[in-house]
Motif scaffolding. Structure first.
Motif, PDB file in Angstrom:
ATOM      1  N   ARG A 109      20.099   0.525   6.108  1.00 30.05           N
ATOM      2  CA  ARG A 109      20.490  -0.871   5.808  1.00 30.05           C
ATOM      3  C   ARG A 109      21.816  -0.892   5.060  1.00 30.05           C
ATOM      4  NH1 ARG A 109      20.048  -3.492   8.823  1.00 30.05           N
ATOM      5  NH2 ARG A 109      19.505  -5.537   8.014  1.00 30.05           N
ATOM      6  N   ARG A 169       9.801   2.876   3.166  1.00 31.45           N
ATOM      7  CA  ARG A 169      10.763   1.792   3.040  1.00 31.45           C
ATOM      8  C   ARG A 169      10.732   0.900   4.286  1.00 31.45           C
ATOM      9  NH1 ARG A 169      17.162   2.586   2.922  1.00 31.45           N
ATOM     10  NH2 ARG A 169      17.605   0.401   2.482  1.00 31.45           N
ATOM     11  N   ALA A 170       9.678   1.047   5.075  1.00 32.86           N
ATOM     12  CA  ALA A 170       9.590   0.303   6.344  1.00 32.86           C
ATOM     13  C   ALA A 170       9.708  -1.196   6.089  1.00 32.86           C
ATOM     14  CB  ALA A 170       8.265   0.623   7.033  1.00 32.86           C
ATOM     15  N   ALA A 171      10.499  -1.878   6.933  1.00 32.20           N
ATOM     16  CA  ALA A 171      10.715  -3.315   6.761  1.00 32.20           C
ATOM     17  C   ALA A 171       9.707  -4.096   7.595  1.00 32.20           C
ATOM     18  CB  ALA A 171      12.136  -3.682   7.173  1.00 32.20           C
ATOM     19  N   ALA A 172       9.312  -5.273   7.085  1.00 25.64           N
ATOM     20  CA  ALA A 172       8.311  -6.088   7.771  1.00 25.64           C
ATOM     21  C   ALA A 172       8.789  -6.540   9.155  1.00 25.64           C
ATOM     22  CB  ALA A 172       7.963  -7.296   6.908  1.00 25.64           C
ATOM     23  N   ASP A 173      10.092  -6.860   9.266  1.00 22.95           N
ATOM     24  CA  ASP A 173      10.630  -7.337  10.540  1.00 22.95           C
ATOM     25  C   ASP A 173      11.643  -6.369  11.133  1.00 22.95           C
ATOM     26  OD1 ASP A 173       9.147  -9.636  10.656  1.00 22.95           O
ATOM     27  OD2 ASP A 173      10.594 -10.797   9.466  1.00 22.95           O
ATOM     28  N   GLU A 174      11.307  -5.086  11.052  1.00 24.31           N
ATOM     29  CA  GLU A 174      12.250  -4.077  11.522  1.00 24.31           C
ATOM     30  C   GLU A 174      12.505  -4.196  13.027  1.00 24.31           C
ATOM     31  OE1 GLU A 174      11.334  -0.495   9.516  1.00 24.31           O
ATOM     32  OE2 GLU A 174      12.871   0.674  10.559  1.00 24.31           O
ATOM     33  N   GLN A 226      13.490  -6.483  14.750  1.00 26.72           N
ATOM     34  CA  GLN A 226      14.695  -7.220  15.150  1.00 26.72           C
ATOM     35  C   GLN A 226      15.935  -6.328  15.237  1.00 26.72           C
ATOM     36  OE1 GLN A 226      16.458  -9.830  11.809  1.00 26.72           O
ATOM     37  NE2 GLN A 226      14.284  -9.870  11.374  1.00 26.72           N
ATOM     38  N   LEU A 227      15.846  -5.107  14.705  1.00 24.59           N
ATOM     39  CA  LEU A 227      16.975  -4.172  14.815  1.00 24.59           C
ATOM     40  C   LEU A 227      16.871  -3.310  16.067  1.00 24.59           C
ATOM     41  CD1 LEU A 227      17.075  -2.867  11.119  1.00 24.59           C
ATOM     42  CD2 LEU A 227      18.654  -4.503  12.158  1.00 24.59           C
TER      43      LEU A 227
END
Lengths: 119, 459
Positions: free
Chosen positions: B155, B48-53, B55-56
């Motif tokens: 999330r 479930r890795a996010a493309a712009d993780e 930024q967190l």
């Protein structure tokens, strides 16, 4: 609804689209996405509490990192599982624990027995 | 070639493992969670890795590099989802006997893991310390760490209108995560007053210049807050949460310099969640079980090389003092090198000194002050597991004689969490009453994690 999961389409971090999974809590279905914890699925669907404390108060997630045990419940017949630490699997059956909830083990008196050593 | 076991895969543990590999050791890294990164880099699972993780997170790129290096290194073994439940001192050449169970958390049949490493690095980190207040056990009141973990790794926003309260820069990080998850942060209420903040942060500012990374992190939060116009209130605390079955409002009040509520300054704010943290408690149980000496201020005692008082056992990160990611990372690096018999470069020692100075500022500015107990009422829950109210601790005859007496007569600290959540609070309340006997603490937990009797019997 209070707590909720950010829809992937609205999420600035751009996670992949959902892979829906459904679990039940005391028979009620809750849908989340694959990779969430059981607590994450429940909170993400707006469910804030599920356990009853010895004094009758509602408990859900408090520490979120496996320390406080507020979020424990019975998962697929195993009691005292910390829902914030357990990945959800499609079809998981969660049963809440508390004063009058059915439990696999019970000690004398009204308090549920814990699978945790009292040290 | 020495073999090194690192317990805990947060910033301290990952740096320890990486440096021990540099020095030629066989390395095993173990963590109870099923992903590495610890609480600081708590993240979405791979599928479930996010493309712009990024930024967190802060230091996300260095985390990815560490993670890939450890996972791919031929001399490194990464055991996630592996929970240590006991450590015994060991006499025959090994640093300790480490008993762990591997498998999904709480599953009925987990796999036994027994390790007897030559060298052991403890990097078990810390958890939030949340001071109780009336209504803190209502659903919708979360530790700030929970709000962070749910935002970063699920999330999930814990509420739509969230108030963040407590003490320390972690409140800013929590507010930032909540905003990035779509919540409205209605305010950040910092218990430390303006004068404590100035004393801690504005004295000798040139020293801070060397903590550039820390300043960038803080500056990012501050500009983020300004952009979102979040009220930041210093010298203010949540002293009650109210609602029917869940939190619907909180009462905030001004605090004096000792964190005593100032009369007639209360106001109510409508919220659907609260995220609270007043600092951090180190997770000491494994270090205590291994026989390590603990300092007077309740951290693991280490020397200049991060060595504990037990031969072959090292400690790094929040276990040795609360100082944030950069201090944890450099302590881990030193501990890993030392455990593997490597040479410690001077720059690492200098970096540690700079980061420790930062930790001192943190405590000076945001450390818990004794006046907070004034906001407790007799019926305020202290022990969440056993529903023990404040009144029981002060009124039960004999409860104030010793910690043990308090536990046995009130059940405070005897529940599932074994006093992790309320232990320090119970100690502090009892210490305020005269005639407390004994110097025992609530940190001893020979069984460090829940074990089913079936799993225990197999041993």
């Amino acid at each position: 609804m209070v707590s909720r999961r950010m829809p992937p389409a609205a999420d600035p971090t751009r996670p992949p689209s959902d892979v829906p999974i459904t679990i039940t809590l005391d028979g009620t279905p809750y849908t989340g996405t694959a990779g969430q914890t059981l607590a994450g699925v429940l909170l993400g669907a707006g469910r804030l509490s599920w356990r009853t404390s010895p004094g009758g108060a509602s408990r859900g997630v408090f520490c979120g990192i496996g320390v406080c045990f507020d979020c424990i419940a019975t998962v697929n017949d195993a009691c005292d599982v910390r829902l914030c630490q357990r990945r959800a699997v499609d079809g998981d059956r969660v049963v809440s624990q508390g004063l009058d909830a059915p439990l696999p083990l019970r000690s004398a008196g009204t308090r549920p027995a814990h699978g945790v050593a009292d040290v | 070639m020495s073999d090194v076991l690192v317990i805990g895969a947060g910033p301290a543990g990952l740096h320890a493992a990486s440096r021990a590999l540099d020095a030629g050791a066989e390395v095993t890294v173990l963590d109870a969670h099923d992903l590495v990164g610890g609480q600081f880099w708590r993240h979405l699972p791979d599928d479930r890795a996010a493309a712009d993780e990024a930024q967190l997170h802060h230091g996300w790129k260095s985390f990815q590099q560490l993670r890939v290096r450890l996972e791919e290194h031929p001399r490194c073994r990464v055991l996630t989802g592996t929970e240590v439940w006991a450590i015994e001192p060991e006499e025959h050449g090994a640093a300790a006997r480490v008993h762990a169970l591997s498998g999904p958390s709480g599953a009925l049949r987990r796999e036994e893991v027994l390790l007897t490493p030559e060298r052991l690095v403890l990097a078990t980190g810390a958890h939030d310390r949340v001071l109780p207040f009336p209504g803190w056990d209502l659903p919708g009141v979360f530790s700030a760490g929970a709000a962070q973990a749910l935002a970063k790794a699920e999330r999930v926003a814990v509420g739509e209108r969230v108030l963040v309260a407590g003490a320390g820069p972690f409140l800013l990080a929590t507010a930032a995560s909540l905003i990035a998850t779509g919540a409205t942060v209605v305010g950040v209420h910092e218990a430390a007053g303006p004068s404590a903040l100035c004393r801690g942060w504005l004295s000798r500012p040139w020293e801070l210049a060397s903590s550039a990374r820390k300043l960038t992190e803080l500056a990012a939060y501050v500009t983020g807050h300004l952009r979102h116009r979040i009220p930041y209130v210093a010298g203010s605390a949540v002293i009650a949460a109210e609602g029917n079955g869940r939190v619907e409002s909180v009462r905030v009040t001004r605090l004096d310099r000792d964190w005593r509520p100032v009369a007639r300054t209360e106001r109510d704010i409508a919220v659907d969640a609260v995220a609270v943290s007043h600092g951090f408690t180190p997770r000491l149980e494994l270090a205590i079980a291994a026989g390590c000496a603990i300092t007077a201020d309740r951290f693991v005692a280490v020397d200049a090389r991060q060595a504990t008082t037990v031969p072959g056992v090292y400690a790094a990160g929040e276990l040795t003092g609360i100082g944030g990611m950069a201090l944890s990372a450099v302590e881990g690096a030193i501990a890993g090198l030392e455990a593997a018999g490597g040479v410690i470069p001077r720059q690492l020692l200098a970096e540690r000194a700079r980061q420790r100075a930062f930790a001192i500022r943190l405590e000076r500015a945001h450390g818990i002050r004794p006046g907070w107990t004034d906001w407790l009422c007799d019926d305020t829950t202290i022990c969440r597991c056993e529903d023990v109210p404040f009144g029981a601790l002060s009124l039960t005859e004999g409860a104030t004689q010793s910690l043990r007496a308090a536990k046995l007569s009130t059940r405070a600290g005897l529940g599932s969490c074994q006093g992790r959540t309320c232990g320090r609070t119970v100690e502090e309340i009892l210490r305020q009453s005269p005639g407390l006997l004994g110097t025992t603490t609530t940190d001893q937990r020979p069984i460090a994690a829940p074990v089913r009797l079936g799993e225990f019997a197999r041993e």
